[in-house]
Design an enzyme around this catalytic site. Sequence first.
Site, PDB file in Angstrom:
ATOM      1  N   ASP A   1       0.831  -1.199   0.000  1.00 20.00           N
ATOM      2  CA  ASP A   1       0.000   0.000   0.000  1.00 20.00           C
ATOM      3  C   ASP A   1       0.870   1.255   0.000  1.00 20.00           C
ATOM      4  O   ASP A   1       2.050   1.217   0.365  1.00 20.00           O
ATOM      5  CB  ASP A   1      -0.903  -0.026   1.248  1.00 20.00           C
ATOM      6  CG  ASP A   1      -2.184   0.761   1.061  1.00 20.00           C
ATOM      7  OD1 ASP A   1      -2.282   1.525   0.100  1.00 20.00           O
ATOM      8  OD2 ASP A   1      -3.091   0.589   1.901  1.00 20.00           O
TER       9      ASP A   1
ATOM     10  N   ASP B   1     -11.038   1.846  -2.786  1.00 20.02           N
ATOM     11  CA  ASP B   1     -11.574   1.587  -1.452  1.00 20.02           C
ATOM     12  C   ASP B   1     -13.093   1.613  -1.489  1.00 20.02           C
ATOM     13  O   ASP B   1     -13.745   1.348  -0.477  1.00 20.02           O
ATOM     14  CB  ASP B   1     -11.071   2.646  -0.465  1.00 20.02           C
ATOM     15  CG  ASP B   1      -9.644   2.366  -0.018  1.00 20.02           C
ATOM     16  OD1 ASP B   1      -9.142   1.261  -0.301  1.00 20.02           O
ATOM     17  OD2 ASP B   1      -9.027   3.249   0.611  1.00 20.02           O
TER      18      ASP B   1
END
Length: 766
Positions: free
Chosen positions: A476, A536
């Site tokens: 990430d 997301d």
Amino acid sequence: MIRQIEKNGVKYYYIGNRAICCMLKIAYGKAQLLHLGAPLSEDDCEALCCETVLGWEPGVLYREGDTRSCLDELPLAWSERGTGDYRETPVGLLYEGTEICPDFVWSSAGEVNAEEYDAVLPHARGAQETVKLVFTSSNRLLEGLTLELRFSLFETALVRQAVLINRSDKPLKVTKLMSACADLQGSFMVSTFDGGWIREAHIHTVPVTRSRVVNGSAGGFSSNRHNPGFLLSRPGVSDDAGEVYGFNLLWSGNHYSSVQRSSVGFTRVLQGISPDGLCLDLLPGGRIEMPEAVAAWSGHGYNGLMENMHRFVNESVIPEAWRYQERPVLYNNWEGCMFKFNEGKLLSLAKKAKKIGCELFVLDDGWFGERDNDQAGLGDYSVNRRKLPNGLEGLSKKIHDLGMQFGLWFEPEAVNPDSDCFRQHPDWVLSSPGTGPFYARNELLLDLTKPEVRDYIVESVSAILDKADIQYVKWDMNRNSPVSGNKAYEYILGLYDVLHRIFDSRPRILLESCASGGNRFDLGMLCFSPQIWASDDTDPVERLDIQNGLYYLYPQSTIGAHVSAAPHGVTLRATPMSTRSNVAFFGDFGVEFDLDSMKPVDEVELKETIAYYKQHRKTFQFGCFSRNGAEEGALCWQVSDGKETICGLFHKLISAGPEIEWLRVNGLDPDRTWHVEARSQLLRVGVYGSLLRFVTPVPLDTEGTIIRLADRHYQMRDGGFSAECSGAALQSGIPLGKRFTGTGYDASLRVQGDFQSNVFCIVPKT
Ligand code: GLA
């Protein structure tokens, strides 16, 4: 096929196959672009030559007295300011602080050998053929300065690259160096894929005019604002018909592309890294290789283009070990737990995940340092023993004992100021001189241009991967960069170095890259990570737009897509489990919500759903993707491996009194008989709301205990449908069962409220 042709004393290059073709003419020492796009024959090269004659207009002649030598009016594959071409230039050079024109002229051509590629930059693999056209500077001051234009022909795409080699004795500064330049003829629309966090890759289309359209990024990522990939299409193009070009870049940092129509009707297309603030040293003996730029073409609309782009990515970009390899169904604990978990909670989730059919358990953020929220711990690699008393090894062993693989989240490029890493090495942080620090998500970035920082990341991550028996990594990166220009460019090279050093020797680890969702969804990252967390936003209705945008450039196998809770965490929209699943089918399927709060009906449904996905996984992940004519605002995605075809028909907001819906299927053998079967879906009693009063013997409170209990334990079958007919009938469209319009129920009725969907599987009749 790549061929050099001589006709009437003129040199041409033909670079083409059945999918794409590029023809160049060497004239005045410059590379003219006679054609890029549809496959043509090399015999066409002379007919394609464009010769404009200058009259009284003030155009500059490259050769004195030769009125055909106005470069401004010719289609070029490269250009420099100062040679009479006043369109946007692909290159900017400074010598002693002043812009200097290299005036490159053709000198030779040859193959590109493996060792000539920069070892750090990602490259597409498996080209059919490559050629480099070599140009040397005819500027008296820059003798020896060399430009290489590389062309690599792949089965369904052309890859171009520019390399600048300083064999002169002058130190130069490079303020701009595009990977590729092309002048294309005719009218175009340009489509870009734009957005932001939780709203990635929405398509926007505008006409190409005399004003420049720029598609670029500045935050240090390839970005969720503007994906580096874009399309040029002829006006009126559709899913099935018309001419479309697709462009993309193997680069994960700030990028720049532009399109602009010239006064004589050529559209200049530039692709490369962002020149914003760039001023790279190119010392004598030095070289700069720019990222690879991809071009694909289709004469069969967007569907044809997607097929070409997807094949290129699946076959030439994805790491070899993962090429056409099925991706596991994963469970990720992030949306279910955030930072709040311990070993007991994770094992409880893992057992349930295993029960519904997940194959890989991914532990997301929060397992290290003092990480109980996003304010501390990033940069540290010691396991948080409060949450995981048996360490990662202990947890990993227990997950494996359950029969699942184990995966782990890292955010190696960032630090929290509240971390041991930052306390020990405050000088490792990336900053722009004299300002900041500027925080985002309480984070600072590490300076990946420093070798000691890269060593720290490589050693820390590698040690964990080797100790804890890890099969999957989620990499990430969650903040915009504080720097631009050279530093931002060198940062990405540093990142690629780190990725090579960790993952080249561990090819079996499945890497999923992520940057606050899809902030780094690009071909550079895909050279290392076969899949990317697309957003997301896991609300399926939002995902319809996000995934639909990504499919123009990237295949389903690259798109992480999960089933999460409803109402959804960012939109608060309630959607049925069937649609959450049906959307996630068209990617790398995962589950991401708190399974301890899963209702018994969800468990039954997810188990059925995951079994269905696994049965058709190869088709979902690697089947040829296309879209077909859905009506009334619906969207129809199709995947096919030639044997089975699966169609997903999705609705957003429905309208009352619906028209009959038709199932249309692309590309089946028209003379064969096919069997169509809808995936059996489940439906809650509660969806009928107050209508239930008319069918129950006693009036029931629709919010009351009985309905709530029924909804936990019982679901009805919905939307059953099967048919047998010819491929020709399916191409033209067959009517689907009636939708619910206020009365009645049977298992074949399609209760299609807002956000409902169906999936159909089509196989040859046996
Ligand atoms: C980012 C990612 C999420 C999750 C969180 C953890 O937002 O996109 O999937 O991993 O970070 O902090």
